[in-house]
Design a protein around this motif. Structure first.
Motif, PDB file in Angstrom:
ATOM      1  N   LEU A 100       7.224  10.530  -4.662  1.00 52.06           N
ATOM      2  CA  LEU A 100       6.339   9.453  -4.543  1.00 52.06           C
ATOM      3  C   LEU A 100       7.024   7.984  -4.409  1.00 52.06           C
ATOM      4  O   LEU A 100       7.011   7.292  -3.273  1.00 52.06           O
ATOM      5  CB  LEU A 100       5.212   9.159  -5.575  1.00 52.06           C
ATOM      6  CG  LEU A 100       4.181   8.215  -4.990  1.00 52.06           C
ATOM      7  CD1 LEU A 100       3.452   8.413  -3.782  1.00 52.06           C
ATOM      8  CD2 LEU A 100       3.198   7.966  -6.256  1.00 52.06           C
ATOM      9  N   ALA A 101       7.867   7.655  -5.255  1.00 49.51           N
ATOM     10  CA  ALA A 101       8.754   6.599  -5.236  1.00 49.51           C
ATOM     11  C   ALA A 101       9.642   6.395  -4.215  1.00 49.51           C
ATOM     12  O   ALA A 101       9.675   5.306  -3.469  1.00 49.51           O
ATOM     13  CB  ALA A 101       9.182   6.143  -6.728  1.00 49.51           C
ATOM     14  N   LYS A 104       7.627   5.628  -1.101  1.00 51.20           N
ATOM     15  CA  LYS A 104       6.817   4.311  -1.031  1.00 51.20           C
ATOM     16  C   LYS A 104       7.728   3.155  -1.240  1.00 51.20           C
ATOM     17  O   LYS A 104       7.515   2.099  -0.569  1.00 51.20           O
ATOM     18  CB  LYS A 104       5.735   4.403  -1.931  1.00 51.20           C
ATOM     19  CG  LYS A 104       4.713   5.406  -1.685  1.00 51.20           C
ATOM     20  CD  LYS A 104       3.834   5.356  -0.293  1.00 51.20           C
ATOM     21  CE  LYS A 104       3.195   6.770   0.056  1.00 51.20           C
ATOM     22  NZ  LYS A 104       2.819   6.862   1.273  1.00 51.20           N
ATOM     23  N   VAL A 105       8.706   3.373  -2.103  1.00 48.18           N
ATOM     24  CA  VAL A 105       9.578   2.123  -2.524  1.00 48.18           C
ATOM     25  C   VAL A 105      10.913   2.088  -1.623  1.00 48.18           C
ATOM     26  O   VAL A 105      11.242   1.019  -1.137  1.00 48.18           O
ATOM     27  CB  VAL A 105       9.875   2.166  -3.906  1.00 48.18           C
ATOM     28  CG1 VAL A 105      10.560   1.117  -4.600  1.00 48.18           C
ATOM     29  CG2 VAL A 105       8.672   2.169  -4.724  1.00 48.18           C
ATOM     30  N   LYS A 107      11.434   3.746   1.141  1.00 45.21           N
ATOM     31  CA  LYS A 107      11.076   4.035   2.179  1.00 45.21           C
ATOM     32  C   LYS A 107      11.938   5.225   3.095  1.00 45.21           C
ATOM     33  O   LYS A 107      12.380   5.258   3.743  1.00 45.21           O
ATOM     34  CB  LYS A 107      11.032   3.064   3.151  1.00 45.21           C
ATOM     35  CG  LYS A 107      10.555   1.744   2.738  1.00 45.21           C
ATOM     36  CD  LYS A 107       9.115   1.796   2.882  1.00 45.21           C
ATOM     37  CE  LYS A 107       8.377   0.557   2.463  1.00 45.21           C
ATOM     38  NZ  LYS A 107       6.951   0.607   1.886  1.00 45.21           N
TER      39      LYS A 107
ATOM     40  N   LEU B 124       8.770   2.452 -11.848  1.00 43.43           N
ATOM     41  CA  LEU B 124       9.714   2.912 -10.456  1.00 43.43           C
ATOM     42  C   LEU B 124       9.928   2.066  -9.385  1.00 43.43           C
ATOM     43  O   LEU B 124      10.466   2.268  -8.379  1.00 43.43           O
ATOM     44  CB  LEU B 124       8.650   4.347  -9.901  1.00 43.43           C
ATOM     45  CG  LEU B 124       8.717   5.556 -10.879  1.00 43.43           C
ATOM     46  CD1 LEU B 124       7.544   6.411 -10.399  1.00 43.43           C
ATOM     47  CD2 LEU B 124       9.877   6.096 -10.765  1.00 43.43           C
ATOM     48  N   GLY B 125       9.402   0.761  -9.296  1.00 44.18           N
ATOM     49  CA  GLY B 125       9.422  -0.262  -8.703  1.00 44.18           C
ATOM     50  C   GLY B 125       8.436  -0.549  -7.627  1.00 44.18           C
ATOM     51  O   GLY B 125       8.500  -1.099  -6.644  1.00 44.18           O
ATOM     52  N   MET B 126       7.391   0.121  -7.618  1.00 48.86           N
ATOM     53  CA  MET B 126       6.110   0.215  -6.997  1.00 48.86           C
ATOM     54  C   MET B 126       5.508  -1.248  -7.375  1.00 48.86           C
ATOM     55  O   MET B 126       5.448  -1.686  -8.412  1.00 48.86           O
ATOM     56  CB  MET B 126       5.111   1.182  -6.969  1.00 48.86           C
ATOM     57  CG  MET B 126       5.541   2.713  -6.633  1.00 48.86           C
ATOM     58  SD  MET B 126       4.160   3.734  -6.558  1.00 48.86           S
ATOM     59  CE  MET B 126       4.629   5.003  -7.523  1.00 48.86           C
ATOM     60  N   GLN B 130       0.646  -1.258  -4.550  1.00 47.02           N
ATOM     61  CA  GLN B 130       1.035   0.457  -4.362  1.00 47.02           C
ATOM     62  C   GLN B 130       0.365   1.423  -5.303  1.00 47.02           C
ATOM     63  O   GLN B 130       0.134   2.180  -5.351  1.00 47.02           O
ATOM     64  CB  GLN B 130       2.588   0.358  -4.240  1.00 47.02           C
ATOM     65  CG  GLN B 130       3.070  -0.100  -2.795  1.00 47.02           C
ATOM     66  CD  GLN B 130       4.670  -0.022  -2.720  1.00 47.02           C
ATOM     67  OE1 GLN B 130       5.366  -0.228  -3.796  1.00 47.02           O
ATOM     68  NE2 GLN B 130       5.135   0.327  -1.666  1.00 47.02           N
ATOM     69  N   HIS B 134      -2.062   4.249  -4.955  1.00 46.02           N
ATOM     70  CA  HIS B 134      -1.521   5.719  -4.924  1.00 46.02           C
ATOM     71  C   HIS B 134      -1.705   6.416  -6.489  1.00 46.02           C
ATOM     72  O   HIS B 134      -1.586   7.567  -6.319  1.00 46.02           O
ATOM     73  CB  HIS B 134       0.160   5.598  -4.664  1.00 46.02           C
ATOM     74  CG  HIS B 134       0.483   5.254  -3.252  1.00 46.02           C
ATOM     75  ND1 HIS B 134       0.047   5.980  -2.033  1.00 46.02           N
ATOM     76  CD2 HIS B 134       0.858   4.055  -2.583  1.00 46.02           C
ATOM     77  CE1 HIS B 134       0.308   5.097  -1.059  1.00 46.02           C
ATOM     78  NE2 HIS B 134       0.864   4.298  -1.395  1.00 46.02           N
TER      79      HIS B 134
END
Ligand code: ATP
Ligand code: MG
Lengths: 240, 219
Positions: A100-101, A104-105, A107, B124-126, B130, B134
């Motif tokens: 996920l990370a 999303k983070v 890319k 995690l940096g989200m 986000q 999510h």
């Protein structure tokens, strides 16, 4: 790699960190020990600003962590964290938790993120649990997925907050094993732990925290065999 | 009871219950959107936004729906100078009213998710958004399904109140038929039966969704 200068943290009137400073070098494995409530978790959580420091300065990998202008999400990409209670995402499978990370983070393209995740699952010995959901995994397996999830962001530093204290004794070893491998590969690690065996074997340095201060520090041998400070001795006599 | 009369009015009432169902579905749809936004504002920790959302929720939960319908259909057109359309007023009233209840349902759902989930996502940096999208919301929506189902059913029953502004849904249709015949018992038991069929259908649908979310792959 990690520089902390005069870090203070207050919760209301309670001053939990009272001027903590330290310097953690690249590839160093530092173990933080100390009595319950001394501020170990708070210290660790200040490093990626899950707790907002009251004052002081933190620099990680030449990035100023503290300060108004800092993009904290940018910093957190470089700092992996592993929690005592795993905190896996229960609605996602193991491989989805890990992917996920990056998706999303960072890319990262999906195909590449999937590859990274599968490699990491392999690394923590859970390739066969790829599609399992967290509630289908044992504590030790969940924590290994959690480590893989943090590693997927390719962090420069890993923070561990008592990663084995919520585990049954028989599975502690499998998690420590993964951490040992990481240490051998040269990951910079800061580990809050009650596992003195791990600190002795893997730690380059041990920091003893008491009442919001680093009271004593030294190599594992120095701390465990020849502590100077009364409070360190008192703490060690209770747990060893 | 004259069963032949029941059979005679059933098609008309059946058609009206479809409008009742449509009113409710659109109403709950608007409610879910408003409720989601409002619940996010309420937990955003941005004081003015939180306050606006709180005022919204308190107003629509603290006043009768009947009064809200009257305000939307009679008072607002006077203030803003437009000609109201009953169907639109009715849907709007049901939507903003259920939005207030759904807001509290989602807020409770979000707050029931362990703090560690948000912390893990952020570590995690989200971004906050986000992490919400999510991690937190998928879990919060799942725990919100049963109370949302209750709200859905409550709204269906409350939709009978829009009969006061002559939207020709089930309740209004019952009243209109009553004006033309003395067979009062047949009419209102039929109306009740149709409401019961509608609410039971929704209950089945909610149960099914809940079960599917529990066992399905896409948890
Ligand atoms: N969010 C918070 N609000 C108020 N007080 C807090 C908060 N978090 C921690 N504290 C307090 O700060 C002190 C230090 O807590 P911390 O969790 O850092 O200790 P610790 O050394 O990690 O202990 P343990 O070994 O039990 O995990 C404790 O007295 C705790 O009650
Ligand atoms: Mg702790």
């Amino acid at each position: 790699m990690i520089i902390v200068k005069d870090l203070h943290k207050k919760f209301g009137n309670l001053e939990v960190l009272r001027g903590v400073s330290c310097h953690i070098k690249e590839q160093e494995v530092v173990c933080v020990i100390g009595p319950s409530g001394s501020g170990k978790s708070t210290f660790l959580r200040c490093l990626n600003r899950l707790e907002e420091p009251t004052s002081g300065e933190i620099i990680i990998d030449n990035i100023q962590v503290t300060g108004e202008k800092t993009d904290i999400n940018q910093v957190r990409r470089e700092v992996g964290m592993v929690f005592q209670r795993f905190n896996l995402f229960p609605h996602l499978s193991a491989v989805q938790n890990i992917m996920l990370a990056p998706l999303k983070v960072r890319k990262t393209p999906k195909k590449e993120a999937l590859e990274i995740s599968e490699e990491l699952l392999d690394k923590v010995g859970l390739s066969d649990k790829r599609d399992a959901y967290p509630d289908q995994l044992s504590g030790g397996q969940q924590q290994r997925v959690a480590i893989a999830r943090a590693l997927a962001m390719k962090p420069r530093v890993m923070l561990f907050d008592e990663p084995t204290s919520a585990l049954d004794p028989e599975v502690v070893g499998e998690v420590l094993g993964v951490m040992k491998t990481l240490a051998k590969e040269g990951m910079t690690m800061t580990v809050v732990t009650h596992e003195m065996g791990f600190a002795r074997e893997v730690g380059d340095r041990v920091l003893f925290m008491d009442e919001g201060l680093f009271v004593e520090e030294g190599s594992p041998a120095e701390i465990f065999n020849n502590a100077q400070h009364e409070r360190t001795k008192a703490f060690l006599s209770k747990i060893l | 009871m004259r069963w032949d009369f029941v059979l005679e009015i059933l098609p008309k009432l059946g058609k009206a219950s479809i409008l009742t169902l449509e009113l409710t579905v659109v109403g709950i749809g608007i409610g879910i959107v408003l409720g989601l936004v409002s619940s996010l504002l309420r937990i955003s920790k941005i004081k003015p936004l939180d306050l606006i959302a709180k005022l919204y929720v308190d107003f629509f939960r603290g006043t009768p729906l009947l009064v809200q319908i009257a305000i939307i259909h009679y008072a607002l057109p006077v203030i803003f100078g437009y000609i109201p359309v009953a169907l639109v007023s009715g849907i709007a009233a049901l939507g903003v009213n259920s939005g207030a209840y759904v807001s509290e349902i989602f807020r409770a759902g979000i707050q029931s998710i362990d703090r560690g989930q948000m912390e893990a996502a952020r570590s995690l940096g989200m971004t906050w958004g986000q992490s919400m999208r999510h991690i937190i919301l998928p879990q919060a929506v799942k725990v919100s399904i049963p109370p949302l189902g209750n709200e859905f059913i409550a709204l269906l029953k409350d939709s009978s109140l829009v009969s006061i502004i002559a939207v020709e849904e089930l309740m209004t249709t019952g009243r209109l038929i009553m004006g033309k015949t003395p067979r009062v018992a047949e009419i209102w038991f039929s109306v009740a039966l149709l409401y019961l069929i509608l609410t039971s259908t929704i209950a089945l649908f909610v149960n099914y969704t809940e079960r599917r979310l529990q066992t399905g792959d896409n948890r």
